[in-house]
Design an enzyme around this catalytic site. Structure first.
Site, PDB file in Angstrom:
ATOM      1  N   SER A  54      -2.656  -3.842   2.268  1.00 21.89           N
ATOM      2  CA  SER A  54      -3.566  -3.742   3.414  1.00 21.89           C
ATOM      3  C   SER A  54      -4.555  -2.589   3.265  1.00 21.89           C
ATOM      4  CB  SER A  54      -2.769  -3.594   4.715  1.00 21.89           C
ATOM      5  OG  SER A  54      -1.904  -2.474   4.649  1.00 21.89           O
ATOM      6  N   GLU A  76      -4.295  -4.383  -9.096  1.00 20.61           N
ATOM      7  CA  GLU A  76      -3.184  -4.998  -8.353  1.00 20.61           C
ATOM      8  C   GLU A  76      -2.580  -6.125  -9.181  1.00 20.61           C
ATOM      9  OE1 GLU A  76      -0.313  -6.321  -6.277  1.00 20.61           O
ATOM     10  OE2 GLU A  76      -1.398  -4.584  -5.458  1.00 20.61           O
ATOM     11  N   GLN A  84       2.910  -8.439   6.142  1.00 18.85           N
ATOM     12  CA  GLN A  84       4.338  -8.202   6.281  1.00 18.85           C
ATOM     13  C   GLN A  84       4.826  -7.971   7.715  1.00 18.85           C
ATOM     14  OE1 GLN A  84       5.858  -5.406   3.303  1.00 18.85           O
ATOM     15  NE2 GLN A  84       4.230  -6.036   1.901  1.00 18.85           N
ATOM     16  N   VAL A 119      -0.526  -0.169 -12.504  1.00 14.05           N
ATOM     17  CA  VAL A 119      -0.812   1.204 -12.909  1.00 14.05           C
ATOM     18  C   VAL A 119       0.464   1.838 -13.445  1.00 14.05           C
ATOM     19  CG1 VAL A 119      -1.609   3.479 -12.161  1.00 14.05           C
ATOM     20  CG2 VAL A 119      -2.597   1.418 -11.153  1.00 14.05           C
ATOM     21  N   CYS A 202       7.300   0.606   8.888  1.00 17.16           N
ATOM     22  CA  CYS A 202       7.585  -0.039  10.170  1.00 17.16           C
ATOM     23  C   CYS A 202       8.993   0.299  10.641  1.00 17.16           C
ATOM     24  CB  CYS A 202       7.404  -1.550  10.092  1.00 17.16           C
ATOM     25  SG  CYS A 202       7.350  -2.304  11.735  1.00 17.16           S
ATOM     26  N   ASP A 337       1.182   3.833   3.237  1.00 15.01           N
ATOM     27  CA  ASP A 337       2.589   4.181   3.070  1.00 15.01           C
ATOM     28  C   ASP A 337       2.864   5.140   1.921  1.00 15.01           C
ATOM     29  OD1 ASP A 337       2.857   2.347   5.095  1.00 15.01           O
ATOM     30  OD2 ASP A 337       3.853   0.819   3.888  1.00 15.01           O
ATOM     31  N   LYS A 345       4.806   4.770   9.055  1.00 12.12           N
ATOM     32  CA  LYS A 345       4.118   3.968   8.045  1.00 12.12           C
ATOM     33  C   LYS A 345       3.995   2.530   8.559  1.00 12.12           C
ATOM     34  CE  LYS A 345       6.057   6.913   4.419  1.00 12.12           C
ATOM     35  NZ  LYS A 345       4.813   7.592   4.001  1.00 12.12           N
ATOM     36  N   THR A 346       2.836   2.196   9.134  1.00 12.85           N
ATOM     37  CA  THR A 346       2.614   0.863   9.698  1.00 12.85           C
ATOM     38  C   THR A 346       1.224   0.353   9.323  1.00 12.85           C
ATOM     39  OG1 THR A 346       1.590   1.602  11.781  1.00 12.85           O
ATOM     40  CG2 THR A 346       4.002   1.536  11.719  1.00 12.85           C
ATOM     41  N   ALA A 347       1.015  -0.950   9.476  1.00 12.12           N
ATOM     42  CA  ALA A 347      -0.306  -1.530   9.232  1.00 12.12           C
ATOM     43  C   ALA A 347      -1.320  -1.000  10.235  1.00 12.12           C
ATOM     44  CB  ALA A 347      -0.222  -3.052   9.305  1.00 12.12           C
ATOM     45  N   CYS A 380       3.607   0.592  16.917  1.00 12.52           N
ATOM     46  CA  CYS A 380       4.788  -0.200  16.572  1.00 12.52           C
ATOM     47  C   CYS A 380       5.067  -1.164  17.721  1.00 12.52           C
ATOM     48  CB  CYS A 380       5.991   0.713  16.338  1.00 12.52           C
ATOM     49  SG  CYS A 380       7.473  -0.199  15.851  1.00 12.52           S
TER      50      CYS A 380
END
Length: 451
Positions: A54, A76, A84, A119, A202, A337, A345-347, A380
């Protein structure tokens, strides 16, 4: 494919709203054109983005408008991109897994180079990275968005234990449907839900599936046969008091058992047993039998970052918590994250960070000092049932930072619909295209309207 729970949203109004949003997603998504490459055609980019999650996709879209698509690349390896946050509902049978994923090629901003590789080394002193296919790629500006690593193997008996029934995990595309299968197959006994002794993405998700499972047991007449247990390594149910108080009321009303400072260290899937260590008394363990087990895995920063010059002592990308610029390397930035930002740690946090980071990089490119400051905003949506959500929003100080002009600590159908249908729509069609920087604008609008 297992059928979803069709009764999760019961009102006609809710179903109409959901259908409208799904139609909008299909129509909007079909209009976007994408071009992507599977290997690098050059070895220098003005902006190099590590990670196609994201944060990476969002920032690539924003940087494309700054420097031109041909000057931006994303590293990627994955063929598919997943939304998610919806996996909580997949694990509870309220959404299909197919709803959560799209080909990575379809979300790469058009014209931006997709370097389909992993990477393996960062060398910020030479402004370059190395990939697993032997490429050396140089950059002027680097954005690190590598996400968080799931460490199931740190629990004895996993991940091989997932081959057995009665056990699932909403944190992996490989195991989320096993949660729904375990929920459907439940007969009687302990339904156990875990929270590990590490940072997690999350942090509300481990208990969301507990509330949904309890609701499912009630709907199917199995509640009286279920002993629902939440074993958490934490010392509290939630880090923000306002929402913790609301959750404690729900826990008491629904007769849920919460055991604090209990860390899952072993799963004996063949015996349907889970072993927990008492963190207040190291070495002391307790064995729980289970009829259903939902595992939240230990997590850590990606291995490539742990020994990298860009990492802090704990292995996370070491960035300024207000500007997201690296503390040592001025042309390196972090988002999401993988960073050491002291917030959940969330979108939703990624969305808010993207707007700040966009402004930070813009000023750095002009040799100016970043001014816009990230306040730690994160969100959240605490799913407490198949049609109810408590929308927790807060900042670095763990103080509520709410968007809407009502008490968000109350369970609401409207917030469930936002979680289940509106947010996925915004994610695929607005955020990943670099146009959503979190709800700060909405919050100002509501507050102005109320003043």
């Amino acid at each position: 494919m297992m059928a979803p729970l069709v009764t999760v949203v019961s009102s006609p109004r809710a179903r109409l709203f959901a259908c409208f949003l799904r139609l909008g997603t299909q129509q909007t998504g079909s209009l976007q054109l994408h071009t992507g490459a599977s290997c690098a055609s050059k070895n220098y980019y003005e902006v190099l983005v590590l990670g196609g999650g994201s944060g990476g996709i969002t920032m690539a879209a924003r940087m494309k408008r700054k420097v031109g698509a041909e000057n931006v690349a994303i590293v990627e390896p994955s063929e598919r991109h997943f939304y998610q946050p919806i996996w909580t509902l997949v694990g509870a049978g309220a959404k299909q897994l197919s709803f959560s994923g799209r080909p990575t090629a379809s979300v790469i901003p058009s014209g931006v180079e997709w370097i389909k590789a992993r990477v393996v080394e960062l060398n910020p002193d030479k402004n370059c990275v190395h990939t697993d296919n032997g490429k050396e790629i140089f950059y002027k500006y680097l954005i690190i968005a590598l996400g968080i690593q799931l460490d199931y193997e740190k629990i004895k008996g996993l991940p091989e234990g997932f081959a057995h029934p009665k056990i699932g995990s909403n944190y992996s595309v490989k195991t989320v449907e096993k949660t729904w299968k375990a929920l459907q197959d439940f007969k009687e006994g302990n339904a156990i839900f875990t929270f590990p002794n590490t940072p997690v993405k999350c942090a509300g998700a481990p208990q969301k599936i507990m509330y949904l499972s309890e609701a499912y047991f009630r709907k199917t007449g199995k509640r009286s046969k279920a002993n629902i247990i939440f074993n958490t390594a934490l010392g509290t149910i939630f880090g923000v008091k306002k929402y913790a108080d609301a959750l404690q009321e729900i826990i008491q009303e629904r007769n849920l058992t919460v055991n604090y400072k209990q860390n899952l260290i072993e799963v004996r899937a063949d015996k349907q047993e889970a072993v927990f260590e008492n963190l207040d008394k190291p070495g002391e363990t307790q064995v729980f039998s289970y009829e259903m087990l939902h595992v939240t895995p230990p997590m850590s920063s990606p291995d490539v970052l742990k020994t990298s010059p860009v990492a802090d002592a704990a292995g996370w990308v070491d960035v300024d918590k207000e500007t997201l610029q690296h503390k040592k390397y001025m042309n390196v930035f972090g988002i999401g994250d993988c960073t050491n930002l002291p917030t959940s740690k969330t979108a939703a946090a990624v969305a808010a960070q993207s707007g700040i980071l966009d402004r930070t990089i813009s000023l750095i490119m002009k040799n100016q000092i970043p001014k816009k400051k990230y306040d730690g905003y994160t969100s959240c949506p605490l799913v407490t049932g198949y049609n109810r959500v408590i929308l927790a929003e807060f900042d670095y100080k763990a103080q509520p930072l709410e968007t809407f002009p009502f008490d968000q600590s109350k369970e609401r159908l409207s917030m469930y619909l936002m979680k289940a249908d509106l947010m996925p729509f915004l994610y695929w069609n607005v955020m990943l295209r670099g146009y959503w920087g979190g709800p700060a604008f909405l919050r100002k609008l509501f507050h102005l309207g109320m003043s």
